[in-house]
Scaffold this active site. Structure first.
Site, PDB file in Angstrom:
ATOM      1  N   HIS A   1       0.738  -1.301  -0.063  1.00 17.00           N
ATOM      2  CA  HIS A   1      -0.033  -0.020   0.088  1.00 17.00           C
ATOM      3  C   HIS A   1       0.804   1.344  -0.047  1.00 17.00           C
ATOM      4  O   HIS A   1       0.335   2.468  -0.186  1.00 17.00           O
ATOM      5  CB  HIS A   1      -0.831  -0.108   1.301  1.00 17.00           C
ATOM      6  CG  HIS A   1      -2.039  -1.095   1.201  1.00 17.00           C
ATOM      7  ND1 HIS A   1      -2.910  -1.254   0.380  1.00 17.00           N
ATOM      8  CD2 HIS A   1      -2.239  -2.080   1.795  1.00 17.00           C
ATOM      9  CE1 HIS A   1      -3.733  -2.416   0.345  1.00 17.00           C
ATOM     10  NE2 HIS A   1      -3.202  -2.989   1.531  1.00 17.00           N
TER      11      HIS A   1
ATOM     12  N   GLU B   1      -5.218 -11.888   7.940  1.00 17.38           N
ATOM     13  CA  GLU B   1      -6.001 -10.599   7.986  1.00 17.38           C
ATOM     14  C   GLU B   1      -7.256 -10.747   7.173  1.00 17.38           C
ATOM     15  O   GLU B   1      -7.799  -9.663   6.831  1.00 17.38           O
ATOM     16  CB  GLU B   1      -5.177  -9.489   7.179  1.00 17.38           C
ATOM     17  CG  GLU B   1      -4.582  -9.942   5.720  1.00 17.38           C
ATOM     18  CD  GLU B   1      -3.545  -8.922   5.401  1.00 17.38           C
ATOM     19  OE1 GLU B   1      -3.545  -7.722   5.854  1.00 17.38           O
ATOM     20  OE2 GLU B   1      -2.994  -9.149   4.341  1.00 17.38           O
TER      21      GLU B   1
ATOM     22  N   ASP C   1      -7.623  -4.911   7.617  1.00 21.33           N
ATOM     23  CA  ASP C   1      -8.161  -5.949   6.727  1.00 21.33           C
ATOM     24  C   ASP C   1      -9.057  -6.970   7.256  1.00 21.33           C
ATOM     25  O   ASP C   1     -10.140  -7.304   6.705  1.00 21.33           O
ATOM     26  CB  ASP C   1      -7.113  -6.370   5.853  1.00 21.33           C
ATOM     27  CG  ASP C   1      -6.584  -5.517   4.670  1.00 21.33           C
ATOM     28  OD1 ASP C   1      -7.465  -4.976   4.110  1.00 21.33           O
ATOM     29  OD2 ASP C   1      -5.471  -5.698   4.232  1.00 21.33           O
TER      30      ASP C   1
END
Length: 254
Positions: free
Chosen positions: A46, A145, A171
């Site tokens: 990310h 996650e 997540d």
């Protein structure tokens, strides 16, 4: 060795403090390394890292602290790209099954243990035998996650070749459809239990000192004590608020 290995720290007993870096800034990595954390995490999934800045960041950090690269995905190309840059560890996201775990391990190991291809400027610098030696010091971490990952965490944790598990609560909350602390807390407890039962350290992303303490009290061995996005954001806000208070003390209005 072209990196400082994370494995000796994982084999110990003490808690490990991590700094998480997503903004793609090599100077910020250098500053973070000089803060003497136990390891740095470069967020390739990310974050703003490109291949050139990744190579540079690892170059300025890996003599001081182990560098963990959170990969973009669970693929041979993503995992080998991070390791070819010289990362001491890969943290592979969105692991949901034991098959996912085995695929990540295969991508992170040279033959005969895996299918990682020989390459990369740093790994090739000292020759084939050095690459094989470094292979033994690379640590492979898997992120749990999602709800499916939690349901399969016992099988995942029992997969041979894993060095540590890591919990991604953001997540996980999206996957569960709730951020209820009790629901996510039960998931975290299950992940920690599975890791501990298989002799694996477990880490978690945390946002402040209080959360770090709670993570360690809950059985986690690794926690994020700082991240660059929050530090920069909060630093600018704090500076602006301090300036505003100073002006108000002088009788100015805004």
């Amino acid at each position: 060795m072209f990196f400082r290995s994370l494995k000796p720290l994982l084999a110990g007993e003490r808690h490990l403090h991590l700094i998480w870096l997503a903004m793609g800034s090599v100077p910020m990595v250098e500053f973070a390394a000089h803060a003497n954390p136990d390891a740095l995490v470069l967020d390739l999934q990310h974050g703003l890292w490109e291949r050139g800045t990744l190579e540079s960041a690892i170059g300025v950090a890996n003599a001081r602290v182990p560098v963990i690269a959170r990969c973009e995905e669970n693929s041979h190309s993503a995992i080998s790209r991070a390791l070819d840059a010289g990362a001491a560890s890969v943290l592979v996201p969105l692991i949901e099954t034991a098959d996912d775990a085995r695929r990540a391990i295969s991508a992170g190991r040279y033959p005969p243990m895996g299918k990682r291809s020989a390459g990369g400027v740093r790994p090739l610098r000292a020759g084939l035998e050095a690459m094989r030696a470094a292979d033994r010091d690379v640590a492979i971490g898997l992120m749990i996650e999602t709800a499916e990952g939690v349901e399969n965490v016992e099988a995942i944790a029992a997969t041979a070749g894993i060095d540590y598990l890591f919990i991604g609560t953001g997540d996980l909350a999206l996957s569960r459809g709730t951020s209820d602390s009790q629901v996510i807390g039960r998931d975290c407890e299950r992940i920690v239990r599975a890791a501990t039962a298989n002799g694996l350290p477990c880490g978690i992303f945390t946002g402040n000192a209080n959360a770090v303490r709670q993570a360690f009290e809950s059985g986690c061995r690794m926690a994020v004590c700082a991240n660059d996005i929050d530090l920069v954001k909060e630093g600018f806000v704090a500076a602006r608020e301090a300036a505003a208070r100073s002006e108000q003390d002088l009788g100015f209005s805004f």
